[in-house]
Write an enzyme that holds these catalytic residues in place. Sequence first.
Site, PDB file in Angstrom:
ATOM      1  N   HIS A 581     -62.057  -5.087  -8.784  1.00 25.71           N
ATOM      2  CA  HIS A 581     -61.764  -4.041  -8.150  1.00 25.71           C
ATOM      3  C   HIS A 581     -61.454  -2.685  -9.047  1.00 25.71           C
ATOM      4  O   HIS A 581     -61.455  -2.819 -10.277  1.00 25.71           O
ATOM      5  CB  HIS A 581     -60.424  -4.356  -7.275  1.00 25.71           C
ATOM      6  CG  HIS A 581     -59.124  -4.600  -8.244  1.00 25.71           C
ATOM      7  ND1 HIS A 581     -59.079  -5.475  -8.808  1.00 25.71           N
ATOM      8  CD2 HIS A 581     -58.082  -3.614  -8.500  1.00 25.71           C
ATOM      9  CE1 HIS A 581     -57.764  -5.553  -9.704  1.00 25.71           C
ATOM     10  NE2 HIS A 581     -57.577  -4.276  -9.337  1.00 25.71           N
ATOM     11  N   ASP A 583     -58.838   0.740  -9.068  1.00 22.99           N
ATOM     12  CA  ASP A 583     -57.279   0.968  -8.729  1.00 22.99           C
ATOM     13  C   ASP A 583     -57.435   2.182  -7.624  1.00 22.99           C
ATOM     14  O   ASP A 583     -56.306   1.944  -6.789  1.00 22.99           O
ATOM     15  CB  ASP A 583     -56.501   1.297  -9.748  1.00 22.99           C
ATOM     16  CG  ASP A 583     -56.169  -0.148 -10.562  1.00 22.99           C
ATOM     17  OD1 ASP A 583     -56.310  -1.239 -10.123  1.00 22.99           O
ATOM     18  OD2 ASP A 583     -55.893  -0.118 -11.829  1.00 22.99           O
ATOM     19  N   HIS A 653     -62.275  -4.013 -12.768  1.00 23.53           N
ATOM     20  CA  HIS A 653     -61.748  -4.809 -13.738  1.00 23.53           C
ATOM     21  C   HIS A 653     -61.316  -5.858 -12.856  1.00 23.53           C
ATOM     22  O   HIS A 653     -60.942  -5.838 -11.449  1.00 23.53           O
ATOM     23  CB  HIS A 653     -60.549  -4.286 -14.541  1.00 23.53           C
ATOM     24  CG  HIS A 653     -59.774  -3.637 -13.449  1.00 23.53           C
ATOM     25  ND1 HIS A 653     -59.569  -2.354 -13.023  1.00 23.53           N
ATOM     26  CD2 HIS A 653     -58.275  -3.951 -13.133  1.00 23.53           C
ATOM     27  CE1 HIS A 653     -58.545  -1.962 -12.227  1.00 23.53           C
ATOM     28  NE2 HIS A 653     -57.790  -3.041 -12.463  1.00 23.53           N
ATOM     29  N   ARG A 663     -48.280 -16.636 -16.484  1.00 20.02           N
ATOM     30  CA  ARG A 663     -48.778 -15.526 -17.080  1.00 20.02           C
ATOM     31  C   ARG A 663     -47.877 -14.280 -16.316  1.00 20.02           C
ATOM     32  O   ARG A 663     -47.963 -14.003 -15.390  1.00 20.02           O
ATOM     33  CB  ARG A 663     -50.148 -15.107 -16.712  1.00 20.02           C
ATOM     34  CG  ARG A 663     -50.699 -13.706 -17.455  1.00 20.02           C
ATOM     35  CD  ARG A 663     -52.076 -13.570 -16.660  1.00 20.02           C
ATOM     36  NE  ARG A 663     -52.848 -12.292 -16.933  1.00 20.02           N
ATOM     37  CZ  ARG A 663     -52.574 -11.174 -16.319  1.00 20.02           C
ATOM     38  NH1 ARG A 663     -52.045 -11.113 -15.485  1.00 20.02           N
ATOM     39  NH2 ARG A 663     -53.458 -10.230 -16.916  1.00 20.02           N
TER      40      ARG A 663
END
Length: 733
Positions: A581, A583, A653, A663
């Site tokens: 996508h 941002d 990204h 994570r």
Amino acid sequence: MALLSDRLSVYVALRVLVLWSVRVSAAVPGSSSAGLSLLQPYDFLYYSGVRAYFGGDWIKAAEMLERSIGTREALLGVRRRCHRDCGSAGRRAVEQLDSDLDGLWDLWMLDSVQQKAECLRFCLGRSVTPAAQLPVSTDIEYEFGTRNPYNFLQVTYYKLEKLQKAAAAAHTYFVANPSHLEMRNNIEKYRRMEGVNEEDFQDRELEREKHWVLYDAALQQEASSDWPQAALTWTGCVSETLRQMDECRLQCDVEPQRLPEDRGVDGVDGAFEKAAALSLSLLSCRQSCSSQIATRPGRISAQEDFLPTQLEHLHIAQFKAGDVGAALQTLRSLLLFYPSDKDSLENLQLYSETLGGDTESADTQPAQEIVTFVRRSLQEKKLLYFGVENLGFTFSDPDLWTPEDIVPESLRDVWRADKQKMTEKMEEDQLEQEVDDSGFFSGGPVHQVGVTITMDDEVLNGTNRVVLDGVMSEKECDRILQLAAVAASVGDGYRGRRSPHTPHETFEGLTVLRAVKLAQDGLVNQSDARLLHELGERVRVLLHSYFRSPSGLFISFTHLVCRSAVAGDQEGRLDLSHPVHVDNCLLEPETKQCWREPPAFIHRDLSAILYLNDNFDGGDLFFTNRDAKTVTARVKPSCGRLVGFSSGPVNPHGVTAVTRGRRCSLALWFTKEKLYRDMEREEAEALWAADGHTVVKKDEGEQGGKTGRNARSQATPEKSRGRGRVTGGRDEL
């Protein structure tokens, strides 16, 4: 057959002329009673509403404006019904054409046209006043096309203190006018008002956008590799697109047409010439539906090859879902548009080989609705190009797939030249897409002791990208990880959905404000909450300096996020932890366009991820080209590692699947506009101040280093930014 086609085209023109004449007669005063139950002219209602608006009569303004919107929609519905009900009118006369072609063809055809025109006149007259059957002005068409009635309505309802209706009107207008600064600010004000909920921001024109809703949903399902569902959604998208085109074409057929003006002895001055001009205008209107339906609200240009693009997505989704027979039929439908496309022909061979001995499936023909669409469109194009060649008509073909043999020989040189210009422009646009106009210029100084530049633009194969190490110590990482373990909530920012991006992982989040409130309640350490707040300022100072921001840089949002692999549910995973996508815009990989409009957070200028740990498998950040497939760089997380990049279309990204462990990272976004600074941070600071504590921070508007003099750093910022910050909105990296 040629004679029949020529005669039919003439009578299509004649039908338009007869239909126009009976409408004019119906609109003559006294020719029909205009009862109160009949639909009034919606342009008159609109003007009445606008006059009441400027006169401050808010109740009347709301009534008239709503009536104008409702009456226009009702008029479209009446036309739709009459077109359907009169579809069989004159059919008996048409059935006589084949048997009486020699002597009575003209009479039977004229009778058919007259019967259908009379049917439409009578049908419309039962529901619509004569005045409302006349064409509206181009000004009114523009007003409703740009949704300006909702602009007036949102102020009107605000004055009447009907905030939910005001919010809906504001949102409806903003969808079609995403760069309207004042409306953007109004929407943000409504969001902060008591009694206004997120559900109140509804698009009242959504009925006309169903194909776009399906289109976006199908792309999301593709990104998640949910191929069976993607195939179903693409099928619905194709069907809805065809339905919307039919609706558009229907309105072309039924809505009143204006007669061409006389142009002197050598111009349009006879009944036949006027009929021909009207007929060509009708066909041109029908053809324009392709581009109208392929244009999103708020955009000027249509998406090229909209229907063929859907078919391409559909056959791939069907094949990956295991339905090879359906994929073959869809592919054959696609080949009707581009019969010599190399990739499609190779796929055709692959599908045929996959089916093997299944001769029934191998002989599958294209979908009948696509066959009808293409055949009808080509027939109309032939007539239109005939008008261009022989009658001086002007026609702009909306389709790239039009075959050359449709165009008359005398026009092909001009047609080829226009097509070449279009191709060159598309190539130029493609090159321009790779230019970062964010106003940032990487390569500035990094002043914090212990922080090193690990990867820059060259290593990351992009523009305005950087990886910095040493931003946090191991002790600080452990403190924030402990804070996340105690305070992060499942599905934070995604309405409680534990797995907003993939069912194979759970998602937890924590904001600065929530951490501060938990600290006040004694549930977490006060110092840890303050560290979470301070890390945002630390990252802002670093990136403000490195990217040589030519103006102030403000924190727009801070989000501590953790993704955890679901034990026992990782075998054979092909999806991503977070799909590719951009941002601050909506990425369309197939067209390589990125649209700066809702629901994208288009106020975001700079993005950052501050990693907290590396004791997990997967979870790498990766950058791609705009195709969302070609990976240009990867970054592996570790404690204290910071990734910063401009938020625009040069930096698509995603995050690879987290297949083991947990994570955690701190996601941050920054904006150059103070209006969109993070109000939750200021609320947190106010809570600290109320407890007698102080927050030491630098002025977010000060320069973090000298402004770069490179041309990109001096780029003029956009004058309008479209939709602003959504309070409580979440996104993460």
